[in-house]
Design a protein around this motif. Sequence first.
Motif, mmCIF file in Angstrom:
data_model
loop_
_atom_site.group_PDB
_atom_site.id
_atom_site.type_symbol
_atom_site.label_atom_id
_atom_site.label_comp_id
_atom_site.label_asym_id
_atom_site.label_seq_id
_atom_site.Cartn_x
_atom_site.Cartn_y
_atom_site.Cartn_z
ATOM 1 N N ILE A 19 0.870 -1.173 0.000
ATOM 2 C CA ILE A 19 0.000 0.000 0.000
ATOM 3 C C ILE A 19 0.908 1.224 0.000
ATOM 4 O O ILE A 19 2.040 1.170 0.480
ATOM 5 C CB ILE A 19 -0.951 0.058 1.227
ATOM 6 N N THR A 20 0.399 2.292 -0.560
ATOM 7 C CA THR A 20 1.109 3.560 -0.504
ATOM 8 C C THR A 20 0.575 4.318 0.696
ATOM 9 O O THR A 20 -0.637 4.465 0.871
ATOM 10 C CB THR A 20 0.895 4.374 -1.799
ATOM 11 N N LEU A 21 1.484 4.776 1.530
ATOM 12 C CA LEU A 21 1.114 5.497 2.746
ATOM 13 C C LEU A 21 0.838 6.959 2.423
ATOM 14 O O LEU A 21 1.201 7.452 1.352
ATOM 15 C CB LEU A 21 2.245 5.363 3.771
ATOM 16 N N ALA A 22 0.222 7.670 3.342
ATOM 17 C CA ALA A 22 -0.098 9.085 3.138
ATOM 18 C C ALA A 22 1.153 9.905 2.827
ATOM 19 O O ALA A 22 1.083 10.899 2.111
ATOM 20 C CB ALA A 22 -0.821 9.660 4.356
ATOM 21 N N SER A 23 2.299 9.461 3.327
ATOM 22 C CA SER A 23 3.570 10.154 3.089
ATOM 23 C C SER A 23 4.121 9.906 1.687
ATOM 24 O O SER A 23 5.081 10.555 1.277
ATOM 25 C CB SER A 23 4.611 9.678 4.102
ATOM 26 N N ASP A 36 9.704 1.226 4.080
ATOM 27 C CA ASP A 36 10.204 2.545 4.465
ATOM 28 C C ASP A 36 9.104 3.354 5.163
ATOM 29 O O ASP A 36 8.541 4.267 4.583
ATOM 30 C CB ASP A 36 10.702 3.278 3.210
ATOM 31 N N PHE A 37 8.774 2.990 6.404
ATOM 32 C CA PHE A 37 7.759 3.733 7.153
ATOM 33 C C PHE A 37 8.405 4.455 8.330
ATOM 34 O O PHE A 37 9.464 4.060 8.806
ATOM 35 C CB PHE A 37 6.630 2.806 7.628
ATOM 36 N N THR A 38 7.747 5.508 8.765
ATOM 37 C CA THR A 38 8.249 6.315 9.883
ATOM 38 C C THR A 38 7.175 6.438 10.951
ATOM 39 O O THR A 38 6.028 6.028 10.744
ATOM 40 C CB THR A 38 8.630 7.734 9.410
ATOM 41 N N ILE A 39 7.529 7.056 12.049
ATOM 42 C CA ILE A 39 6.551 7.293 13.113
ATOM 43 C C ILE A 39 5.445 8.224 12.623
ATOM 44 O O ILE A 39 4.299 8.119 13.066
ATOM 45 C CB ILE A 39 7.233 7.830 14.407
ATOM 46 N N ASP A 40 5.749 9.120 11.688
ATOM 47 C CA ASP A 40 4.695 9.974 11.122
ATOM 48 C C ASP A 40 3.643 9.137 10.394
ATOM 49 O O ASP A 40 2.450 9.433 10.483
ATOM 50 C CB ASP A 40 5.298 10.999 10.159
ATOM 51 N N ASP A 41 4.088 8.092 9.682
ATOM 52 C CA ASP A 41 3.144 7.207 9.003
ATOM 53 C C ASP A 41 2.269 6.474 10.012
ATOM 54 O O ASP A 41 1.057 6.336 9.827
ATOM 55 C CB ASP A 41 3.893 6.187 8.135
ATOM 56 N N VAL A 42 2.880 6.020 11.097
ATOM 57 C CA VAL A 42 2.136 5.332 12.146
ATOM 58 C C VAL A 42 1.107 6.284 12.770
ATOM 59 O O VAL A 42 -0.076 5.951 12.882
ATOM 60 C CB VAL A 42 3.086 4.775 13.232
ATOM 61 N N ALA A 43 1.544 7.463 13.164
ATOM 62 C CA ALA A 43 0.647 8.428 13.812
ATOM 63 C C ALA A 43 -0.509 8.813 12.903
ATOM 64 O O ALA A 43 -1.669 8.890 13.346
ATOM 65 C CB ALA A 43 1.430 9.672 14.230
ATOM 66 N N HIS A 44 -0.214 9.052 11.639
ATOM 67 C CA HIS A 44 -1.267 9.437 10.690
ATOM 68 C C HIS A 44 -2.309 8.326 10.566
ATOM 69 O O HIS A 44 -3.515 8.576 10.646
ATOM 70 C CB HIS A 44 -0.666 9.753 9.315
#
Length: 187
Positions: A19-23, A36-44
């Motif tokens: 899936i493509t994340l919001a980032s 390649d996910f970050t904490i911003d992806d998790v929080a969003h």
Amino acid sequence: MNFMRNNILAVNVARGPTITLASGRVFDFLDPHRSDFTIDDVAHGLAHICRYAGQCRDFYSVAEHSLLVSDVTAEYPYEALLHDAAEAFIGDVTRPLKQLLPEYKAIEANVEDAIAKRFGLSSGYRDAVKVADLSVLAAEQAQVMAPGTDSWAKEAGVIPADVTIRHLSPRAARREFLQRFEALRPR
């Protein structure tokens, strides 16, 4: 991209189902460790997912739930904040449905492991966080669900946590989640 005759299957399977994340980053369900996910992806993601399959009185996010579990546990607040982080990518599947989906549970465990490694979660936190999670669950069900939904807690001897559901907007829940992460993360 896979295409089926007469039906388009919008799943990129170059590496695995993704899936493509919001980032704009890509999350691979079969290889979350290299995604390649970050904490911003998790929080969003958590801030935009409603608990209880949306079957609560008002919107109540997984991010707000995670904040409350982090508040309640004294021993592992950082791990408690991230205890449902996998749901940012795989959704919040209700417990009864999850019991019917053994493949989902295996995928969830792999995603949880990738998150634990990515964010340096301590080992041995699960039992303590589970106790806090159940006490928050009992409190939130009494506040956001139909009357009687929380009757299981009394029967099981689970004492509801002393928390108040604020029904944070996704924007506020995301912001508070990231602030708590920054305050708690190991340096």
